[in-house]
Scaffold this motif. Structure first.
Motif, PDB file in Angstrom:
ATOM      1  N   TYR A  92      10.874   7.684   2.088  1.00 16.44           N
ATOM      2  CA  TYR A  92       9.852   6.720   2.494  1.00 16.44           C
ATOM      3  C   TYR A  92       9.181   7.203   3.770  1.00 16.44           C
ATOM      4  O   TYR A  92       9.854   7.474   4.771  1.00 16.44           O
ATOM      5  CB  TYR A  92      10.488   5.350   2.743  1.00 16.44           C
ATOM      6  CG  TYR A  92      11.223   4.818   1.535  1.00 16.44           C
ATOM      7  CD1 TYR A  92      10.607   3.974   0.632  1.00 16.44           C
ATOM      8  CD2 TYR A  92      12.555   5.198   1.294  1.00 16.44           C
ATOM      9  CE1 TYR A  92      11.276   3.496  -0.484  1.00 16.44           C
ATOM     10  CE2 TYR A  92      13.234   4.730   0.180  1.00 16.44           C
ATOM     11  CZ  TYR A  92      12.592   3.883  -0.701  1.00 16.44           C
ATOM     12  OH  TYR A  92      13.254   3.436  -1.810  1.00 16.44           O
ATOM     13  N   GLU A 138       0.827  -1.204   0.000  1.00 16.21           N
ATOM     14  CA  GLU A 138       0.000   0.000   0.000  1.00 16.21           C
ATOM     15  C   GLU A 138       0.864   1.257   0.000  1.00 16.21           C
ATOM     16  O   GLU A 138       1.858   1.353   0.714  1.00 16.21           O
ATOM     17  CB  GLU A 138      -0.901  -0.003   1.240  1.00 16.21           C
ATOM     18  CG  GLU A 138      -1.866   1.166   1.278  1.00 16.21           C
ATOM     19  CD  GLU A 138      -2.755   1.133   2.523  1.00 16.21           C
ATOM     20  OE1 GLU A 138      -3.469   2.123   2.739  1.00 16.21           O
ATOM     21  OE2 GLU A 138      -2.707   0.112   3.251  1.00 16.21           O
ATOM     22  N   GLY A 139       0.460   2.223  -0.818  1.00 16.00           N
ATOM     23  CA  GLY A 139       1.177   3.492  -0.882  1.00 16.00           C
ATOM     24  C   GLY A 139       2.368   3.504  -1.818  1.00 16.00           C
ATOM     25  O   GLY A 139       3.044   4.526  -1.947  1.00 16.00           O
ATOM     26  N   LEU A 140       2.652   2.364  -2.467  1.00 11.56           N
ATOM     27  CA  LEU A 140       3.764   2.289  -3.412  1.00 11.56           C
ATOM     28  C   LEU A 140       3.206   2.135  -4.828  1.00 11.56           C
ATOM     29  O   LEU A 140       2.052   1.781  -5.022  1.00 11.56           O
ATOM     30  CB  LEU A 140       4.682   1.115  -3.083  1.00 11.56           C
ATOM     31  CG  LEU A 140       5.196   1.031  -1.646  1.00 11.56           C
ATOM     32  CD1 LEU A 140       6.150  -0.140  -1.496  1.00 11.56           C
ATOM     33  CD2 LEU A 140       5.866   2.327  -1.223  1.00 11.56           C
ATOM     34  N   ARG A 141       4.053   2.389  -5.825  1.00 16.85           N
ATOM     35  CA  ARG A 141       3.602   2.229  -7.205  1.00 16.85           C
ATOM     36  C   ARG A 141       4.794   1.972  -8.109  1.00 16.85           C
ATOM     37  O   ARG A 141       5.923   2.387  -7.827  1.00 16.85           O
ATOM     38  CB  ARG A 141       2.846   3.464  -7.695  1.00 16.85           C
ATOM     39  CG  ARG A 141       3.655   4.753  -7.647  1.00 16.85           C
ATOM     40  CD  ARG A 141       2.877   5.907  -8.223  1.00 16.85           C
ATOM     41  NE  ARG A 141       3.528   7.169  -7.936  1.00 16.85           N
ATOM     42  CZ  ARG A 141       3.093   8.348  -8.385  1.00 16.85           C
ATOM     43  NH1 ARG A 141       2.012   8.397  -9.132  1.00 16.85           N
ATOM     44  NH2 ARG A 141       3.723   9.459  -8.085  1.00 16.85           N
ATOM     45  N   ASP A 150      14.858   8.957  -3.561  1.00 12.60           N
ATOM     46  CA  ASP A 150      13.594   8.464  -3.028  1.00 12.60           C
ATOM     47  C   ASP A 150      13.576   8.564  -1.508  1.00 12.60           C
ATOM     48  O   ASP A 150      14.588   8.327  -0.842  1.00 12.60           O
ATOM     49  CB  ASP A 150      13.368   7.014  -3.444  1.00 12.60           C
ATOM     50  CG  ASP A 150      13.154   6.879  -4.948  1.00 12.60           C
ATOM     51  OD1 ASP A 150      12.690   7.855  -5.555  1.00 12.60           O
ATOM     52  OD2 ASP A 150      13.458   5.804  -5.500  1.00 12.60           O
ATOM     53  N   GLU A 172       7.270  13.683  -7.789  1.00 11.74           N
ATOM     54  CA  GLU A 172       6.309  12.763  -8.391  1.00 11.74           C
ATOM     55  C   GLU A 172       4.888  13.316  -8.422  1.00 11.74           C
ATOM     56  O   GLU A 172       4.012  12.720  -9.052  1.00 11.74           O
ATOM     57  CB  GLU A 172       6.359  11.412  -7.682  1.00 11.74           C
ATOM     58  CG  GLU A 172       7.643  10.666  -7.974  1.00 11.74           C
ATOM     59  CD  GLU A 172       7.634   9.235  -7.476  1.00 11.74           C
ATOM     60  OE1 GLU A 172       6.622   8.539  -7.663  1.00 11.74           O
ATOM     61  OE2 GLU A 172       8.646   8.823  -6.907  1.00 11.74           O
ATOM     62  N   ARG A 196      -1.029   9.933   1.057  1.00 10.23           N
ATOM     63  CA  ARG A 196      -0.074  10.212  -0.003  1.00 10.23           C
ATOM     64  C   ARG A 196       0.683   8.925  -0.323  1.00 10.23           C
ATOM     65  O   ARG A 196       0.583   7.935   0.378  1.00 10.23           O
ATOM     66  CB  ARG A 196       0.942  11.272   0.421  1.00 10.23           C
ATOM     67  CG  ARG A 196       0.355  12.585   0.869  1.00 10.23           C
ATOM     68  CD  ARG A 196       1.474  13.590   1.093  1.00 10.23           C
ATOM     69  NE  ARG A 196       1.026  14.749   1.844  1.00 10.23           N
ATOM     70  CZ  ARG A 196       1.787  15.777   2.159  1.00 10.23           C
ATOM     71  NH1 ARG A 196       3.051  15.782   1.785  1.00 10.23           N
ATOM     72  NH2 ARG A 196       1.324  16.787   2.844  1.00 10.23           N
ATOM     73  N   TYR A 197       1.466   8.977  -1.376  1.00  8.25           N
ATOM     74  CA  TYR A 197       2.345   7.851  -1.646  1.00  8.25           C
ATOM     75  C   TYR A 197       3.393   7.737  -0.547  1.00  8.25           C
ATOM     76  O   TYR A 197       3.874   8.734  -0.026  1.00  8.25           O
ATOM     77  CB  TYR A 197       3.007   8.012  -3.014  1.00  8.25           C
ATOM     78  CG  TYR A 197       2.067   7.747  -4.155  1.00  8.25           C
ATOM     79  CD1 TYR A 197       1.602   6.461  -4.404  1.00  8.25           C
ATOM     80  CD2 TYR A 197       1.628   8.777  -4.979  1.00  8.25           C
ATOM     81  CE1 TYR A 197       0.728   6.209  -5.440  1.00  8.25           C
ATOM     82  CE2 TYR A 197       0.752   8.533  -6.019  1.00  8.25           C
ATOM     83  CZ  TYR A 197       0.301   7.247  -6.258  1.00  8.25           C
ATOM     84  OH  TYR A 197      -0.570   6.991  -7.271  1.00  8.25           O
ATOM     85  N   ARG A 198       3.756   6.515  -0.217  1.00  8.13           N
ATOM     86  CA  ARG A 198       4.709   6.284   0.865  1.00  8.13           C
ATOM     87  C   ARG A 198       6.149   6.198   0.367  1.00  8.13           C
ATOM     88  O   ARG A 198       7.076   6.179   1.175  1.00  8.13           O
ATOM     89  CB  ARG A 198       4.320   4.998   1.607  1.00  8.13           C
ATOM     90  CG  ARG A 198       2.969   5.135   2.294  1.00  8.13           C
ATOM     91  CD  ARG A 198       2.530   3.849   2.976  1.00  8.13           C
ATOM     92  NE  ARG A 198       1.231   4.030   3.605  1.00  8.13           N
ATOM     93  CZ  ARG A 198       0.572   3.064   4.253  1.00  8.13           C
ATOM     94  NH1 ARG A 198       1.111   1.858   4.350  1.00  8.13           N
ATOM     95  NH2 ARG A 198      -0.599   3.305   4.800  1.00  8.13           N
ATOM     96  N   GLU A 199       6.324   6.134  -0.921  1.00  9.31           N
ATOM     97  CA  GLU A 199       7.649   6.217  -1.542  1.00  9.31           C
ATOM     98  C   GLU A 199       7.548   7.234  -2.662  1.00  9.31           C
ATOM     99  O   GLU A 199       6.667   7.134  -3.522  1.00  9.31           O
ATOM    100  CB  GLU A 199       8.086   4.870  -2.108  1.00  9.31           C
ATOM    101  CG  GLU A 199       9.414   4.934  -2.860  1.00  9.31           C
ATOM    102  CD  GLU A 199       9.732   3.632  -3.605  1.00  9.31           C
ATOM    103  OE1 GLU A 199      10.906   3.432  -3.940  1.00  9.31           O
ATOM    104  OE2 GLU A 199       8.798   2.845  -3.848  1.00  9.31           O
ATOM    105  N   PHE A 200       8.393   8.246  -2.642  1.00  6.84           N
ATOM    106  CA  PHE A 200       8.335   9.245  -3.708  1.00  6.84           C
ATOM    107  C   PHE A 200       9.686   9.910  -3.883  1.00  6.84           C
ATOM    108  O   PHE A 200      10.534   9.892  -2.981  1.00  6.84           O
ATOM    109  CB  PHE A 200       7.240  10.289  -3.439  1.00  6.84           C
ATOM    110  CG  PHE A 200       7.355  11.016  -2.123  1.00  6.84           C
ATOM    111  CD1 PHE A 200       8.043  12.210  -2.021  1.00  6.84           C
ATOM    112  CD2 PHE A 200       6.746  10.504  -0.978  1.00  6.84           C
ATOM    113  CE1 PHE A 200       8.136  12.886  -0.817  1.00  6.84           C
ATOM    114  CE2 PHE A 200       6.829  11.172   0.232  1.00  6.84           C
ATOM    115  CZ  PHE A 200       7.525  12.359   0.314  1.00  6.84           C
TER     116      PHE A 200
END
Length: 379
Positions: A107, A5-8, A105, A312, A113-117
């Motif tokens: 974390y 979750e939160g990653l892409r 990056d 991102e 929000r995204y958890r990795e960006f």
């Protein structure tokens, strides 16, 4: 299979777009004499900003020696560690300030929000003057323009207008926290209800109640003159006026608005603070400010200011870069001859795709797949 979750994942055209913007921003930073550094992806838990630890936003685990490690949640604190341990001890007269930039990056185990960006930004360490604050704000605006954004605003505030005033008034911690929540939400009614029951100077109540609505241009700074009976407000207002004037000299003032209701999420900020917003995105794309006390925690002392940008966010606006078509697509009935021809074209600087199986040349031609199709005749 699902991803965490939160990653892409990023598709080729999305990654190409992101890297192109990253190169443009880093090139701009270099033009302003900022040099790129890279900190470790893992940090000891004691190094990372305590406020983030309290929020539970860290990805933490134990190494084999039982030490608490965390994935890098942001760059400012690790760079402060790097500067304190490796640059300041060997600094010579005239070598400061240090202008450093970064991209990498981060974390954060948060929600919404995204958890990795990918984060990109600069740190200007060793300069206490308002001109240094103005430089990094002007550079952040130039960066947003360089990234292709036009409809954005950078909100400028100062930690002293509320935080230092709260210290000067010796506000109780519980009341201070409630007012901070109300200020972050711009809850004027709730804040005034809290203030009505407080034993505080009337001028202080008036100012704190006004903070959520004190936004605009230079006129906002003029309104602060009525509250400069408080030393913290006087210092903050003088600093903001100086920064705002320098931004006019940089030619970027049209993108800046004063917002005295800004509260930054990290406890290390100590002076000028700012945030950048773009339409249809409900959180800042850009965050920064002055953090003069942070390096002391690593054994050295130096004033500092900087900003970070969530690169991102541009992808959320639909950004992607069409992938270029190959210069040539080479196919034929003799794999060895096809290989040799591809190698020859690549040595000549061509982008070449080699057929590795049966080819429907008519379909590829109809799809305008590449610039040139080449069939290698068998001997």
């Amino acid at each position: 299979m699902r991803i965490a979750e939160g990653l892409r994942d990023l598709l080729p055209e999305e990654l190409a777009f992101l890297e192109e913007k990253e190169r443009s921003a880093l090139s701009l930073f270099q033009a302003w004499s900022y040099r790129k550094v890279l900190t470790t992806g893992l940090e000891y838990g004691e190094c990372v900003e305590p406020e983030m630890t309290r929020k539970g936003d860290l990805y933490k685990f134990f190494d084999r020696e039982g030490q608490v490690l965390a994935l890098r949640p942001e760059f400012t604190t690790p760079i402060a560690r790097l500067v304190s341990s490796r640059l300041l001890p060997r600094a010579l007269d005239g070598s400061m300030p240090f202008r450093l930039c970064y991209s990498g990056d981060v974390y954060r185990y948060g929600s919404g929000r995204y958890r990795e960006f990918r984060q990109i930004g600069v740190e200007l360490i060793g300069a206490a003057a308002e001109l240094a604050d103005a430089e990094v704000i002007a550079l952040s605006i130039e960066m947003l323009l360089c990234l292709g954004l036009r409809d954005f605003r950078v909100s400028l505030g100062h930690i002293g207008v509320f935080a230092d005033l709260a210290d000067e008034l010796v506000l109780e911690e519980a009341l201070r926290k409630k007012l901070e929540v109300g200020l972050a939400r711009k809850d004027v009614v709730g804040m005034n209800s809290l203030l009505a029951s407080c034993v505080l100077p009337e001028k202080a109540k008036e100012l704190v109640g006004l903070l959520p609505s004190l936004t605009g241009g230079a006129e906002v700074l003029e309104r602060l003159r009525a509250f400069e009976c408080f030393e913290s407000v006087r210092r903050a207002a003088a600093s903001l006026r100086a920064v705002y004037g320098f931004l006019e000299a940089f030619g970027v003032q049209e993108h800046v608005s004063i917002d005295l209701g800004i509260l930054r999420g990290f406890a290390y900020y100590s002076g000028t603070i700012f945030e950048g917003y773009i339409p249809d995105v409900g959180f800042p794309i850009l965050e920064g400010g002055r953090y003069d006390g942070l390096l002391e925690g690593f054994g050295q002392s130096a004033p500092a200011t900087g900003f970070a940008c969530n690169l991102e966010t541009l992808l959320a606006l639909g950004g992607q870069k069409p992938m270029p078509k190959p210069d040539a697509f080479v196919y034929g009935d003799s794999p060895e001859k096809v290989i040799r021809r591809c190698q020859s074209l690549r040595r000549a600087g061509k982008q070449v795709e080699m057929a590795v199986g049966p080819v429907d040349a008519s379909s590829l031609l109809a799809a305008d797949y590449c610039h040139d199709f080449e069939f290698v005749e068998p001997s």
